[in-house]
Design a protein around this motif. Structure first.
Motif, PDB file in Angstrom:
ATOM      1  N   THR A 252       0.834  -1.201   0.000  1.00  0.00           N
ATOM      2  CA  THR A 252       0.000   0.000   0.000  1.00  0.00           C
ATOM      3  C   THR A 252       0.868   1.251   0.000  1.00  0.00           C
ATOM      4  O   THR A 252       0.592   2.223  -0.729  1.00  0.00           O
ATOM      5  CB  THR A 252      -0.937  -0.004   1.213  1.00  0.00           C
ATOM      6  OG1 THR A 252      -1.732  -1.189   1.196  1.00  0.00           O
ATOM      7  CG2 THR A 252      -1.853   1.205   1.185  1.00  0.00           C
ATOM      8  N   ASP A 257      -3.163   0.479  -5.246  1.00  0.00           N
ATOM      9  CA  ASP A 257      -4.491   0.973  -4.898  1.00  0.00           C
ATOM     10  C   ASP A 257      -5.256  -0.103  -4.123  1.00  0.00           C
ATOM     11  O   ASP A 257      -5.436  -1.221  -4.619  1.00  0.00           O
ATOM     12  CB  ASP A 257      -5.253   1.330  -6.171  1.00  0.00           C
ATOM     13  CG  ASP A 257      -6.607   1.975  -5.872  1.00  0.00           C
ATOM     14  OD1 ASP A 257      -6.916   2.175  -4.678  1.00  0.00           O
ATOM     15  OD2 ASP A 257      -7.354   2.246  -6.830  1.00  0.00           O
ATOM     16  N   GLU A 259      -8.257  -0.526  -3.763  1.00  0.00           N
ATOM     17  CA  GLU A 259      -9.479  -0.911  -4.459  1.00  0.00           C
ATOM     18  C   GLU A 259      -9.199  -1.605  -5.791  1.00  0.00           C
ATOM     19  O   GLU A 259     -10.132  -1.926  -6.536  1.00  0.00           O
ATOM     20  CB  GLU A 259     -10.342   0.326  -4.698  1.00  0.00           C
ATOM     21  CG  GLU A 259     -10.831   0.984  -3.411  1.00  0.00           C
ATOM     22  CD  GLU A 259     -11.743   2.171  -3.689  1.00  0.00           C
ATOM     23  OE1 GLU A 259     -11.964   2.468  -4.885  1.00  0.00           O
ATOM     24  OE2 GLU A 259     -12.246   2.773  -2.723  1.00  0.00           O
ATOM     25  N   SER A 260      -7.927  -1.845  -6.078  1.00  0.00           N
ATOM     26  CA  SER A 260      -7.575  -2.481  -7.345  1.00  0.00           C
ATOM     27  C   SER A 260      -7.785  -3.984  -7.281  1.00  0.00           C
ATOM     28  O   SER A 260      -7.862  -4.593  -6.201  1.00  0.00           O
ATOM     29  CB  SER A 260      -6.122  -2.182  -7.701  1.00  0.00           C
ATOM     30  OG  SER A 260      -5.250  -2.775  -6.746  1.00  0.00           O
TER      31      SER A 260
END
Length: 385
Positions: A252, A257, A259-260
């Motif tokens: 991170t 990301d 949310e990837s």
């Protein structure tokens, strides 16, 4: 394969009033009973193997996504391994059921035969030492009938048994095999053994293993090893969880990301690995500590004027007293005694407690009465005439 031959013995009636006697085409013996599996189920060991392979396939697939998206590398090897694991999972789930669905069972006047197509296994009726019945927990009245032969101790010690899986009323089949008329309550595995005795059979002694904290201790080297392995898997799960959290923080911070697809796949891969380690450790501890203790509380011993009977949950052991040639007691847990029933068979006398059964501990119920307080009464009742 069964051949139909006209004769005057017991068999099916023909339209012209004669009879048809069923005879086995290999042994040329009268068929007293024949059947097929009523319930076809996958054994627990194969289900566990299928679950492990399925989870491993999911982990490999998630790892392939991470490698492809985040590292821009080829995931071919990971996907091939995932496909292989998925294939094994399907095979473990369905192949045992497919194999068992075509089994045929026959009981002749001399042999018990299990056949699938041209493949067959048989065992002589006179060589059977005892029977184990495993009742199906979800199908009342259906179970597996396992016929075991006692074998010598020492270098010739081996497992010799034949299993009739998924048959209706296995205790009725066992009664036919013993040459007795099945009792009326036979076929109901929910009934106590004392309620399913032969006609005229009397209970002379009954007991259960003495209760105590010792039942929570592993009683064999294999049990101790299972506990250690379960604890080791639990430790690995903790270490993996700590490193997983650290790794997620690192990726991170490096710019991935949350949310990837890559991040979600990485979390899924690590989570499934931790879940599999925790489940494996918990299963090891349950099978080596909790389950034996629970089964000990559900174990009941019966000695009748004809047989020795042991009931433990959904499993039963049926042993004719004529097979017992000696009774040996040894120190057990809690200062009590374990009673070993030494068996005899054609060319297969088992002359030692360690070799009286031809099976390793954990193979199932054995003719052993654990943690018995009144050993002398058992010895007096079972003393050969």
């Amino acid at each position: 394969m069964v051949a139909l031959v006209r004769g005057g013995g017991a068999g099916q009636l023909t339209p012209n009033g004669g009879s048809i006697e069923m005879r086995d085409s290999v042994f040329n013996e009268t068929v007293l009973w024949s059947g097929r599996p009523k319930v076809v189920a996958t054994p627990l060991l194969y289900l566990v193997g299928a679950a492990v392979c399925g989870v491993t396939s999911a982990i490999s697939t998630a790892s392939a996504i991470v490698v492809s998206k985040a590292l821009d590398a080829s995931p071919t090897q990971l996907l091939a391994f995932a496909a292989w694991m998925a294939s094994l999972a399907v095979a473990f789930s369905y192949l045992p059921r497919w194999w068992r669905s075509e089994l045929e069972y026959m009981l002749t006047d001399r042999h018990i035969v299990v056949q699938r197509g041209k493949l067959r296994r048989s065992i002589e009726r006179r060589s059977i030492s005892y029977a184990r019945i495993h009742w199906h927990p979800k199908h009342p009245g259906v179970g597996d009938l396992e016929l075991v032969r006692a074998v010598p101790t020492g270098a010739l010690r081996r497992r010799l048994s034949i299993v009739l899986t998924g048959v209706v009323a296995p205790d009725r089949v066992w009664a036919i095999l013993r040459g007795v008329v099945p009792s009326a309550p036979a076929g109901d595995g929910h009934r106590l053994l004392s309620q399913r005795l032969d006609e005229g059979e009397r209970v002379l002694w009954s007991a259960h293993p003495a209760d105590g904290w010792h039942k929570w201790l592993p009683n064999s080297l294999r049990g101790v090893a299972s506990v250690l392995l379960g604890a080791l898997l639990g430790a690995f799960a903790v270490v993996t969880a700590v490193h997983a959290v650290r790794s997620l923080r690192i990726v991170t911070a490096a710019g991935m990301d949350p949310e990837s697809v890559s991040f979600v796949a990485l979390v899924a891969s690590l989570s499934l690995t931790i879940v599999m380690l925790v489940a494996g450790g918990a299963a090891m501890l349950y099978m080596s500590v909790v389950r034996p203790a629970r089964l000990a509380a559900r174990t009941r011993y019966l000695i009748t004027d004809r047989r020795v009977l042991i009931q433990r949950g959904d499993e039963e052991l049926h042993l004719d007293r004529s097979r017992i040639v000696d009774v040996i007691d040894a120190p057990g847990a809690g200062g009590l005694r374990d009673v070993f029933l030494v068996l005899d068979g054609p060319r297969a006398r088992a002359v030692a407690a360690s070799g009286a059964f031809g099976e390793a501990p954990g193979a199932g119920l054995q003719p052993v009465l654990h943690r018995v307080a009144d050993v002398e009464s058992v010895r007096q009742i079972l003393r050969p005439a």
